[in-house]
Design a protein around this motif. Structure first.
Motif, short mmCIF file in Angstrom:
data_model
loop_
_atom_site.label_atom_id
_atom_site.label_comp_id
_atom_site.label_asym_id
_atom_site.label_seq_id
_atom_site.Cartn_x
_atom_site.Cartn_y
_atom_site.Cartn_z
N ASN A 1 51.61 -6.60 -41.26
CA ASN A 1 52.02 -8.03 -41.88
C ASN A 1 50.65 -8.54 -42.51
O ASN A 1 50.92 -9.00 -43.69
CB ASN A 1 52.39 -8.98 -41.02
CG ASN A 1 53.89 -8.64 -40.45
OD1 ASN A 1 54.59 -7.73 -41.16
ND2 ASN A 1 54.32 -8.92 -39.44
N ASP A 2 49.51 -8.10 -41.93
CA ASP A 2 48.28 -8.76 -42.55
C ASP A 2 47.92 -7.92 -43.62
O ASP A 2 47.33 -8.50 -44.71
CB ASP A 2 47.11 -8.35 -41.26
CG ASP A 2 47.36 -9.44 -40.19
OD1 ASP A 2 47.58 -10.44 -40.29
OD2 ASP A 2 46.57 -8.86 -39.11
N VAL B 1 55.73 -1.76 -49.61
CA VAL B 1 56.80 -1.60 -50.62
C VAL B 1 58.30 -1.97 -50.16
O VAL B 1 59.05 -2.65 -51.08
CB VAL B 1 56.72 -0.11 -51.05
CG1 VAL B 1 57.97 0.15 -51.81
CG2 VAL B 1 55.65 0.49 -51.74
N ASP B 2 58.46 -1.84 -48.84
CA ASP B 2 59.89 -1.98 -48.41
C ASP B 2 59.86 -3.39 -47.52
O ASP B 2 60.39 -3.32 -46.13
CB ASP B 2 60.49 -0.99 -47.70
CG ASP B 2 60.83 0.18 -48.58
OD1 ASP B 2 61.09 -0.03 -49.79
OD2 ASP B 2 60.72 1.32 -48.18
N ASP B 3 59.40 -4.39 -48.12
CA ASP B 3 59.20 -5.69 -47.20
C ASP B 3 60.64 -6.32 -46.95
O ASP B 3 61.52 -5.89 -47.91
CB ASP B 3 58.43 -6.60 -47.72
CG ASP B 3 58.80 -6.77 -49.32
OD1 ASP B 3 59.36 -7.78 -49.60
OD2 ASP B 3 58.41 -6.04 -50.17
N ASP B 4 60.84 -6.85 -46.32
CA ASP B 4 62.18 -7.45 -45.83
C ASP B 4 63.13 -8.26 -46.85
O ASP B 4 64.10 -8.33 -47.04
CB ASP B 4 62.10 -8.54 -44.44
CG ASP B 4 61.72 -7.67 -43.28
OD1 ASP B 4 62.00 -6.48 -43.36
OD2 ASP B 4 61.17 -8.20 -42.21
N ASP B 5 62.08 -9.07 -47.81
CA ASP B 5 62.75 -9.96 -48.78
C ASP B 5 62.72 -9.28 -49.93
O ASP B 5 62.95 -9.72 -50.98
CB ASP B 5 61.94 -11.22 -48.60
CG ASP B 5 60.70 -11.00 -49.06
OD1 ASP B 5 60.00 -9.81 -49.25
OD2 ASP B 5 59.79 -12.19 -49.00
N TYR B 6 62.31 -7.98 -50.11
CA TYR B 6 62.38 -7.12 -51.58
C TYR B 6 61.45 -7.86 -52.32
O TYR B 6 61.91 -7.65 -53.60
CB TYR B 6 63.90 -7.09 -51.80
CG TYR B 6 64.35 -5.84 -52.50
CD1 TYR B 6 64.37 -4.82 -52.02
CD2 TYR B 6 64.02 -6.00 -53.96
CE1 TYR B 6 64.66 -3.45 -52.80
CE2 TYR B 6 64.68 -4.78 -54.92
CZ TYR B 6 64.85 -3.44 -54.12
OH TYR B 6 65.38 -2.41 -54.66
N LYS B 7 60.51 -8.44 -51.98
CA LYS B 7 59.66 -9.09 -52.82
C LYS B 7 58.71 -7.94 -53.80
O LYS B 7 58.53 -8.40 -54.85
CB LYS B 7 58.81 -10.07 -52.22
CG LYS B 7 57.89 -11.01 -53.06
CD LYS B 7 56.88 -11.74 -52.31
CE LYS B 7 57.79 -12.85 -51.72
NZ LYS B 7 57.00 -13.86 -50.96
N PHE B 8 58.33 -6.97 -53.11
CA PHE B 8 57.41 -5.88 -53.93
C PHE B 8 58.23 -5.46 -54.88
O PHE B 8 57.69 -5.57 -56.00
CB PHE B 8 56.72 -5.21 -52.74
CG PHE B 8 55.92 -4.15 -53.45
CD1 PHE B 8 54.53 -4.35 -53.50
CD2 PHE B 8 56.42 -2.82 -54.11
CE1 PHE B 8 53.61 -3.51 -54.16
CE2 PHE B 8 55.50 -1.98 -54.63
CZ PHE B 8 54.31 -2.12 -54.80
#
Length: 326
Positions: free
Chosen positions: A106-107, A140-147
């Protein structure tokens, strides 16, 4: 050979959002995605070298994604790229964090995203490079699809056959020993045996625990045997790491369906000196630049011109005003 500025402009795919159908013409600012490059591969395959080579074609800045090289210290043990090897290319998240405090995925996602934004604001290309594929996956595959909603990304995988890489990794550990690895490790010895956080997780630190415990209690011959045992364990654990990294890349490619471009560098590692340098340029550096130029400019001709002329292509971006009509 020259390339027109219109060809040199980064191509970005618009992020389409729903527009209320009110029967009116609306002027909407079209959100464009920035481009990011990911360079991955097992330990020792030449990822850092490739990232520097790519910067000779495209104005770039590099973000380290190796979870141990993030920390300050142990430059020999963690095989950090030297200032000389960096050749003036700015590096981010390389030896910048407290070695005693855990730096999580996360960091990394938070810090690397901030670095990407800073780099793209300077109209440079962010190249994220390192062997910690869990960091890349978290980005790349963050939970909120931000990337994925903000960036297009291109993955380059430097691969070397396992038997050839095994031999190289063993030689590299021996070279670390010759370069003063033991003295570098000594301040990181923990009498409590806790090697679960921060830089003390690095291969080499726990392996030398027994040596540092016993070095003042045994004779020279015994100390030599303890060093040989620690070095052998380092080689074995580095080899295990390489296989784990390779399995993760295959998983990202075959299960998560990441589009990953594989560059087989095996022939390079079978050569030495000038022959190895020429082979690297021909089968790794130039093909990677071709792939990247096509990704950035969506043009095979431009990609060919970039590589054949060894031209450093400017990176620029513009937001575009678009009209939407329901």
């Amino acid at each position: 050979m020259s390339i027109s500025m219109s060809m040199c402009r980064l191509i970005r795919q618009p992020l389409i959002s729903n527009v209320p159908c009110s029967g009116k013409k609306l002027n909407v600012r079209q959100i464009q995605k920035e481009n990011v490059v990911l360079v991955m591969g097992a330990t020792g395959t030449g990822k850092s070298k490739l990232s520097i080579d790519l910067s000779t074609y495209f104005p770039s800045e590099i973000i380290n994604s190796d979870k141990i090289q993030i920390y300050e210290g142990l430059d020999i043990v963690t095989n950090k790229i030297t200032k000389e090897e960096q050749r003036g290319v700015p590096h981010h998240l390389l030896g910048t964090h407290n070695p005693n405090i855990e730096f999580t995925s996360n960091d990394f996602r938070e810090k690397s995203t901030s670095a990407i934004d800073s780099i793209t604001n300077r109209e440079h290309l962010p190249i994220v490079v390192g062997g910690s594929n869990s960091y890349l996956e978290a980005l790349v595959d963050d939970d909120d699809y931000k990337f994925r909603s903000r960036y297009n990304f291109c993955c380059l995988w430097v691969d070397v056959s396992m038997p050839v890489l095994h031999s190289y990794v063993e030689q590299r550990v021996d070279q670390m020993l010759n370069n003063g690895m033991v003295n570098e490790l000594r301040p990181f010895y923990n009498p409590n045996g806790d090697y679960s956080k921060g830089i003390r997780k690095a291969i080499g630190v726990p392996e030398f625990d027994e040596y540092f415990r016993m070095e003042n209690l045994v004779d020279d011959e015994s100390r030599k045997l303890l060093v040989e045992k620690a070095v052998s364990e380092m080689k074995m654990n580095t080899w295990k790491l390489a296989r784990k990294q390779l399995r993760k890349i295959h998983w990202l490619k075959n299960v998560k369906r990441w589009e990953i471009h594989r560059l087989d560098a095996t022939p390079v590692f079978k050569k030495s000196g000038k022959e190895a340098d020429e082979a690297w340029k021909k089968i790794v550096a130039e093909p990677s630049a071709m792939i990247l130029a096509h990704f950035l400019y969506n043009s095979s001709n431009t990609a060919t011109n970039v590589v054949s002329s060894n031209l450093r292509v400017p990176i620029s971006s513009q937001n575009v005003l678009a009209a939407a009509t329901c």
